[in-house]
Enzyme design. Structure first.
Site, PDB file in Angstrom:
ATOM      1  N   ARG A   1       0.823  -1.213   0.000  1.00  0.00           N
ATOM      2  CA  ARG A   1       0.000   0.000   0.000  1.00  0.00           C
ATOM      3  C   ARG A   1       0.857   1.263   0.000  1.00  0.00           C
ATOM      4  O   ARG A   1       0.509   2.266  -0.624  1.00  0.00           O
ATOM      5  CB  ARG A   1      -0.889  -0.031   1.245  1.00  0.00           C
ATOM      6  CG  ARG A   1      -1.961   1.038   1.321  1.00  0.00           C
ATOM      7  CD  ARG A   1      -2.967   0.595   2.369  1.00  0.00           C
ATOM      8  NE  ARG A   1      -3.991   1.605   2.606  1.00  0.00           N
ATOM      9  CZ  ARG A   1      -4.011   2.418   3.647  1.00  0.00           C
ATOM     10  NH1 ARG A   1      -3.047   2.343   4.540  1.00  0.00           N
ATOM     11  NH2 ARG A   1      -4.985   3.284   3.809  1.00  0.00           N
TER      12      ARG A   1
ATOM     13  N   ASN B   1      -7.976   6.189  -4.739  1.00  0.00           N
ATOM     14  CA  ASN B   1      -7.556   5.442  -3.546  1.00  0.00           C
ATOM     15  C   ASN B   1      -6.044   5.465  -3.351  1.00  0.00           C
ATOM     16  O   ASN B   1      -5.300   5.523  -4.326  1.00  0.00           O
ATOM     17  CB  ASN B   1      -8.049   3.996  -3.651  1.00  0.00           C
ATOM     18  CG  ASN B   1      -9.529   3.889  -3.371  1.00  0.00           C
ATOM     19  OD1 ASN B   1     -10.054   4.558  -2.495  1.00  0.00           O
ATOM     20  ND2 ASN B   1     -10.220   3.050  -4.128  1.00  0.00           N
TER      21      ASN B   1
ATOM     22  N   ARG C   1     -23.946   0.627  -0.307  1.00  0.00           N
ATOM     23  CA  ARG C   1     -24.001  -0.841  -0.375  1.00  0.00           C
ATOM     24  C   ARG C   1     -24.619  -1.422   0.892  1.00  0.00           C
ATOM     25  O   ARG C   1     -25.413  -2.365   0.832  1.00  0.00           O
ATOM     26  CB  ARG C   1     -22.586  -1.394  -0.579  1.00  0.00           C
ATOM     27  CG  ARG C   1     -22.019  -1.133  -1.965  1.00  0.00           C
ATOM     28  CD  ARG C   1     -20.538  -1.458  -2.029  1.00  0.00           C
ATOM     29  NE  ARG C   1     -20.021  -1.325  -3.388  1.00  0.00           N
ATOM     30  CZ  ARG C   1     -18.743  -1.167  -3.690  1.00  0.00           C
ATOM     31  NH1 ARG C   1     -17.836  -1.121  -2.710  1.00  0.00           N
ATOM     32  NH2 ARG C   1     -18.353  -1.049  -4.944  1.00  0.00           N
TER      33      ARG C   1
ATOM     34  N   HIS D   1     -11.767   4.392   4.383  1.00  0.00           N
ATOM     35  CA  HIS D   1     -12.323   3.611   3.273  1.00  0.00           C
ATOM     36  C   HIS D   1     -11.299   2.521   2.972  1.00  0.00           C
ATOM     37  O   HIS D   1     -10.335   2.718   2.244  1.00  0.00           O
ATOM     38  CB  HIS D   1     -12.541   4.495   2.045  1.00  0.00           C
ATOM     39  CG  HIS D   1     -12.885   3.716   0.801  1.00  0.00           C
ATOM     40  ND1 HIS D   1     -14.008   2.932   0.706  1.00  0.00           N
ATOM     41  CD2 HIS D   1     -12.245   3.598  -0.383  1.00  0.00           C
ATOM     42  CE1 HIS D   1     -14.047   2.369  -0.491  1.00  0.00           C
ATOM     43  NE2 HIS D   1     -12.983   2.757  -1.165  1.00  0.00           N
TER      44      HIS D   1
END
EC number: 1.1.1.27
Length: 302
Positions: free
Chosen positions: A88, A120, A151, A175
């Site tokens: 990441r 992101n 969702r 997130h």
């Protein structure tokens, strides 16, 4: 159509094009411009979207980074995608460079512009965008857990047999892996979700996993997600442009925690007008603090 409602979309990929497509049919923009470093992609998307614009009243064209900086709302969708097995931190490094170039190219940015980040890791990049742009924290917003919350509400709507728009429930925090569901504050028709007989039967861990994992399932099956996030981004633009004062879970700087992540925020012409604190159980508060710790551990936020 709203007077003085020029929107710039930075990034002509699938998310940028989906955002433009969804926004066109709201007929609230005087103009949409699309900006990308690849002129062929921009031309192709504009030509294709122009065909759809024949049944809309929204002009759409290619534009420059300088024009984007003078727009009312700037939606940033351009960014590197995570490679298989890539840490990441490496993705953050690559997207930091992309974001730095984008914001540098738009300077000087209008002092009253609103930036919406849809790349992101969105919480980290929203924080970086605010720092690089020099705009006030309330003017730089990330899409955050808005789609995750959508969702969740659809999922609960199926279980409780009620329209998802009548369900008040939020996914909060980062997130990503540490996001959490605020079950205690969830309600239907003013009645706490915890008071429904069906609630006792819910497998909350399975629901949380299904919500957070849905994007990866879509990516596994077709390579990318774009329609859902494009629709959410367009709705956020709609909310801000029409000064609707609607409350959405978006990435914002939350002073109490000292990080940028998703909390319910009232949105209007000035961007974020108010952040709402959601009542949490001790267990839920501990989960939210894990999000805080995860984000504070990132070098680019130090």
């Amino acid at each position: 159509m709203v007077l003085h409602s020029k929107v710039a979309i930075i990034g002509a990929g699938a998310v940028g094009a989906s955002t433009a497509y969804a926004l066109m049919f709201k007929n609230i923009c005087t103009e949409i411009i699309i900006v990308d470093i690849n002129p062929d992609i921009v031309q192709a998307q504009v030509l294709d979207l122009a065909d759809a614009a024949s049944v809309s009243n929204t002009p759409i064209r290619a534009g420059s980074a300088e024009e984007a900086g003078q727009s009312d709302i700037i939606v940033i969708t351009a960014g590197a995608k995570q490679k298989e097995g890539e840490p990441r931190t490496k993705l953050i490094e690559r997207n930091y460079r992309v974001l730095k170039n984008i914001i540098g190219g738009m300077q000087p940015i209008r002092s009253d512009a609103i930036i919406l980040v849809v790349v992101n890791p969105v919480d980290i990049l929203t924080h970086i965008a605010q720092t690089l742009s020099g705009l006030a924290p309330n003017q730089v917003i990330g899409s955050g857990t808005y789609l995750d919350t959508t969702r969740l509400r659809v999922h609960l709507g199926d279980i409780f047999d009620v329209n998802p728009q009548s369900i008040h429930a939020f996914v909060l925090g980062e997130h990503g892996d540490s996001q959490m569901i605020a079950w205690e504050a969830a309600s239907i028709g003013g009645q706490p979700l915890t008071s429904f007989p069906e609630f006792a039967e819910l497998d909350k861990k399975a629901i949380s996993k299904a919500i957070s994992g849905k994007a990866m399932e879509i990516i596994r099956l077709k390579g990318a997600t774009f329609y859902g996030i494009g629709a959410c981004a367009a709705d956020l633009v709609h909310t801000i442009m029409l000064n609707r004062k609607s409350v959405h879970p978006v990435s914002v700087y939350v002073e109490k925690y000292g990080v940028t992540f998703s909390m319910p925020a009232k949105l209007g012409w000035r961007g974020v007008e108010k952040i709402y604190e959601v009542p949490l159980t001790e267990e839920e508060e501990a989960l939210l603090l894990k999000s805080v710790e995860a984000l504070k551990a990132v070098e680019y936020l130090s």
